[in-house]
Design a protein around this motif. Structure first.
Motif, mmCIF file in Angstrom:
data_model
loop_
_atom_site.group_PDB
_atom_site.id
_atom_site.type_symbol
_atom_site.label_atom_id
_atom_site.label_comp_id
_atom_site.label_asym_id
_atom_site.label_seq_id
_atom_site.Cartn_x
_atom_site.Cartn_y
_atom_site.Cartn_z
ATOM 1 N N LEU A 152 31.830 39.069 46.597
ATOM 2 C CA LEU A 152 32.821 39.027 47.669
ATOM 3 C C LEU A 152 32.837 40.333 48.466
ATOM 4 C CD1 LEU A 152 35.837 37.380 45.802
ATOM 5 C CD2 LEU A 152 34.397 36.329 47.562
ATOM 6 N N LEU A 153 32.258 41.403 47.900
ATOM 7 C CA LEU A 153 32.297 42.709 48.560
ATOM 8 C C LEU A 153 31.749 42.667 49.986
ATOM 9 C CD1 LEU A 153 32.774 45.779 48.488
ATOM 10 C CD2 LEU A 153 30.534 46.005 47.366
ATOM 11 N N PRO A 154 30.543 42.153 50.220
ATOM 12 C CA PRO A 154 30.061 42.139 51.611
ATOM 13 C C PRO A 154 30.890 41.255 52.533
ATOM 14 C CG PRO A 154 28.583 40.910 50.159
ATOM 15 C CD PRO A 154 29.541 41.632 49.283
ATOM 16 N N LEU A 155 31.467 40.178 52.005
ATOM 17 C CA LEU A 155 32.278 39.296 52.851
ATOM 18 C C LEU A 155 33.574 39.982 53.265
ATOM 19 C CD1 LEU A 155 31.752 35.879 51.026
ATOM 20 C CD2 LEU A 155 30.452 36.878 52.922
ATOM 21 N N VAL A 156 34.156 40.759 52.368
ATOM 22 C CA VAL A 156 35.357 41.524 52.721
ATOM 23 C C VAL A 156 35.052 42.510 53.842
ATOM 24 C CG1 VAL A 156 36.935 43.312 51.860
ATOM 25 C CG2 VAL A 156 36.511 41.258 50.502
ATOM 26 N N ALA A 157 33.824 43.051 53.818
ATOM 27 C CA ALA A 157 33.442 44.053 54.815
ATOM 28 C C ALA A 157 32.886 43.453 56.094
ATOM 29 C CB ALA A 157 32.408 44.998 54.206
ATOM 30 N N GLY A 158 32.680 42.131 56.122
ATOM 31 C CA GLY A 158 32.086 41.520 57.304
ATOM 32 C C GLY A 158 30.586 41.663 57.355
ATOM 33 N N ALA A 159 29.969 41.967 56.207
ATOM 34 C CA ALA A 159 28.518 42.137 56.140
ATOM 35 C C ALA A 159 27.837 40.797 55.872
ATOM 36 C CB ALA A 159 28.166 43.157 55.059
ATOM 37 N N GLU A 160 26.529 40.828 55.735
ATOM 38 C CA GLU A 160 25.735 39.619 55.511
ATOM 39 C C GLU A 160 25.250 39.592 54.067
ATOM 40 O OE1 GLU A 160 21.284 38.294 56.791
ATOM 41 O OE2 GLU A 160 22.641 38.827 58.453
ATOM 42 N N LEU A 161 25.643 38.588 53.319
ATOM 43 C CA LEU A 161 25.270 38.438 51.917
ATOM 44 C C LEU A 161 23.998 37.606 51.807
ATOM 45 C CD1 LEU A 161 25.774 38.575 48.838
ATOM 46 C CD2 LEU A 161 27.315 36.616 49.109
ATOM 47 N N VAL A 162 22.970 38.157 51.153
ATOM 48 C CA VAL A 162 21.711 37.448 50.939
ATOM 49 C C VAL A 162 21.575 37.177 49.444
ATOM 50 C CG1 VAL A 162 19.210 37.481 51.215
ATOM 51 C CG2 VAL A 162 20.671 38.640 52.895
ATOM 52 N N LEU A 163 21.497 35.890 49.074
ATOM 53 C CA LEU A 163 21.426 35.481 47.679
ATOM 54 C C LEU A 163 20.036 34.975 47.330
ATOM 55 C CD1 LEU A 163 24.765 33.448 47.580
ATOM 56 C CD2 LEU A 163 24.374 35.651 46.471
ATOM 57 N N VAL A 164 19.667 35.109 46.059
ATOM 58 C CA VAL A 164 18.429 34.506 45.575
ATOM 59 C C VAL A 164 18.788 33.389 44.609
ATOM 60 C CG1 VAL A 164 17.150 36.656 45.807
ATOM 61 C CG2 VAL A 164 18.186 36.083 43.610
ATOM 62 N N SER A 165 17.891 32.434 44.471
ATOM 63 C CA SER A 165 18.109 31.305 43.569
ATOM 64 C C SER A 165 17.692 31.695 42.154
ATOM 65 C CB SER A 165 17.295 30.093 44.016
ATOM 66 O OG SER A 165 15.906 30.351 43.826
ATOM 67 N N PRO A 166 18.149 30.943 41.137
ATOM 68 C CA PRO A 166 17.698 31.221 39.768
ATOM 69 C C PRO A 166 16.184 31.152 39.630
ATOM 70 C CG PRO A 166 19.601 29.765 39.734
ATOM 71 C CD PRO A 166 19.193 29.901 41.165
ATOM 72 N N GLN A 167 15.538 30.235 40.358
ATOM 73 C CA GLN A 167 14.087 30.122 40.281
ATOM 74 C C GLN A 167 13.411 31.361 40.872
ATOM 75 O OE1 GLN A 167 16.144 27.807 41.564
ATOM 76 N NE2 GLN A 167 16.059 26.237 39.970
ATOM 77 N N GLU A 168 13.917 31.840 42.006
ATOM 78 C CA GLU A 168 13.348 33.038 42.625
ATOM 79 C C GLU A 168 13.524 34.256 41.737
ATOM 80 O OE1 GLU A 168 13.882 32.357 47.409
ATOM 81 O OE2 GLU A 168 15.654 32.887 46.225
ATOM 82 N N ALA A 169 14.675 34.353 41.081
ATOM 83 C CA ALA A 169 14.975 35.533 40.274
ATOM 84 C C ALA A 169 14.015 35.706 39.106
ATOM 85 C CB ALA A 169 16.410 35.451 39.750
ATOM 86 N N GLN A 170 13.369 34.615 38.684
ATOM 87 C CA GLN A 170 12.435 34.693 37.569
ATOM 88 C C GLN A 170 11.075 35.253 37.983
ATOM 89 O OE1 GLN A 170 12.960 33.858 34.060
ATOM 90 N NE2 GLN A 170 14.896 34.379 35.032
ATOM 91 N N HIS A 171 10.851 35.401 39.274
ATOM 92 C CA HIS A 171 9.553 35.874 39.762
ATOM 93 C C HIS A 171 9.775 37.156 40.569
ATOM 94 C CE1 HIS A 171 7.701 32.094 38.513
ATOM 95 N NE2 HIS A 171 8.756 31.491 39.022
#
Length: 438
Positions: A152-171
């Motif tokens: 929630l930190l970037p959303l509170v600041a108005g920043a852009e949150l970039v997430l990775v999927s569980p599959q991506e995180a394994q590589h």
């Protein structure tokens, strides 16, 4: 938390997940529709489930719960009703419930209040100088623990949150590609993930500020990160203390890694067994006080938990100190260094990640190392906060079943998220198997 940014910068990206990108106006619309749904089908204080597999929907559910007086939490708690007495640090009803392995390694649920968590996140964003338009990468999948609230930190600041999927995180090559493609200004991950990236050849980035959270940040790792990024921040805290109790910037001129200054609403103290403050340099247990501290775990026995004790320096009789279980001492500059754990399972308290010694603990630790790509995982560390996720839990169950020759239910692993508690689980499963054979 996002309504102001949706009005000021409606077309700005709020969240990226895979091929999906959601603007602040679209996220606000999703929050609005989710809030309408919650008002129609739930009652005040009733818990509604969110799924870590659908992070955008999960974030919208959390934000909608904050607006409507409902509670967002893990799916196994759906339908429960929580009230202000269920131990959020605010006088208002809680708005979310997060999982934690707790001091003992046994899973517990902690209710958080919106105003307290928001105050913490705003303070942290100001320290980091996290601003609207900054990209904020989370190279680990969503989990039901403290890492979720950290997103929630970037959303509170108005920043852009970039997430990775569980599959991506394994590589790791895919994770590295996300850094190269999106060039984030900030990235948040536990120390084990930063160690894995560096070991895999990740070269850092001169414009990147890294935030380490979820486990103690070793000084050699902090120094290596500082050599290839613009800043290294160490965030310390627990779900029981509204996620983060302190955040500090590491300096290459220092020989230690402190937990940094307390966040707004926090007080960090190194105390002896009688709750008396210890002088600088003398080791004791680290306690957290102030309004960020939960009043106990959610559930009927939460307030009776021995890790929440009356605060002798609190504002009123309801004030609590949280016993973190961490050994620490105060440095000459007034900041605090964590040096180990109080009464760790199977190992002596010491600085740095402890190595398990029992045969069962070593087998489990080896499985963790293979699945998470880290060496010597600490016996009290939470599986999710070291970079694990739901798919990895299922793989862990298979590994342990092969290693120990007995069924290891996935549901039981979700209820035992540390090596220490999984050792107890395996011993219990052995006993149950023997009882069936006798």
């Amino acid at each position: 938390m996002v309504e102001t940014h949706a009005k000021k910068r409606p077309g700005s990206i709020a969240v990226r997940f895979g091929d999906t990108q959601v603007t602040y106006s679209a996220l606000q619309a999703l929050v609005d529709s989710t809030a309408d749904d919650l008002l129609e089908r739930t009652t005040p204080g009733e818990l509604t489930a969110w799924s870590v597999e659908e992070p955008v929907d999960a974030l919208a559910t959390l934000l909608a719960a904050a607006r409507t007086g409902r509670v967002a939490g893990p799916s196994d708690m759906a339908g429960m009703t929580l009230a202000a007495a269920d131990h959020a640090p605010d006088p208002q009803p809680p708005f979310c419930v997060l999982r934690t392995a707790g001091v003992t390694g046994k899973p517990k649920s902690v209710a958080l209040g919106e105003s307290t968590l928001t105050a913490v996140l705003v303070d942290v964003a100001e320290r980091l100088e996290l601003l609207p338009g900054h990209r904020f990468l989370a190279p680990t999948p969503l989990s039901p623990g403290s890492a979720f609230a950290g997103l929630l930190l970037p959303l509170v600041a108005g920043a852009e949150l970039v997430l990775v999927s569980p599959q991506e995180a394994q590589h790791l090559d895919l994770v590295q590609s996300r850094f190269q493609r999106w060039r984030p200004a900030f990235a948040l991950a536990p120390p084990a993930v930063w160690q894995r990236l560096l070991a895999a050849g990740w070269a850092g980035a001169p414009d990147l500020a890294v935030i380490s959270s979820g486990a103690p940040l070793p000084e050699p790792l902090a120094r290596e990160l500082a050599s290839c990024t613009r800043a290294v921040w160490n965030a310390y805290g627990q779900v029981e203390t509204s996620v983060w109790a302190s955040v500090g910037r590491f300096s290459s001129d220092e020989n230690t890694v402190s937990v940094g200054p307390p966040v707004a609403g926090a007080r960090l103290e190194v105390l002896d067994g009688a709750l008396a403050a210890l002088p600088d340099g003398e080791s004791g247990e680290l306690y957290v006080g102030g309004p960020i501290v939960s009043h106990g775990y959610a559930g009927p026995s939460g307030t009776a938990d021995a890790h929440f004790v009356p605060d002798p320096r609190g504002k009123d009789a309801t004030a609590r100190l949280f016993r973190t279980g961490d050994l620490a001492h105060r440095l000459p500059d007034g900041t605090i260094q964590v040096t180990g754990r109080r009464e760790p399972v199977g190992v002596p308290a010491a600085s740095g990640p402890p190595a398990p010694v029992s045969e069962e603990a070593q087998v489990i630790a080896d499985a963790w190392s293979d699945l998470l790509g880290i060496l010597d995982p600490p016996v009290h560390a939470n599986f999710f906060e070291l970079g694990g996720h739901s798919l990895a839990v299922m793989r862990l169950a298979s590994r342990l079943q092969q290693a120990f020759g007995l069924p290891v239910p996935v549901a039981d692993l979700f209820e035992n998220l540390t090596i220490a508690s999984q050792v107890d689980l395996v011993e219990r499963l052995y006993e149950e198997q023997l009882a069936e054979l006798s």
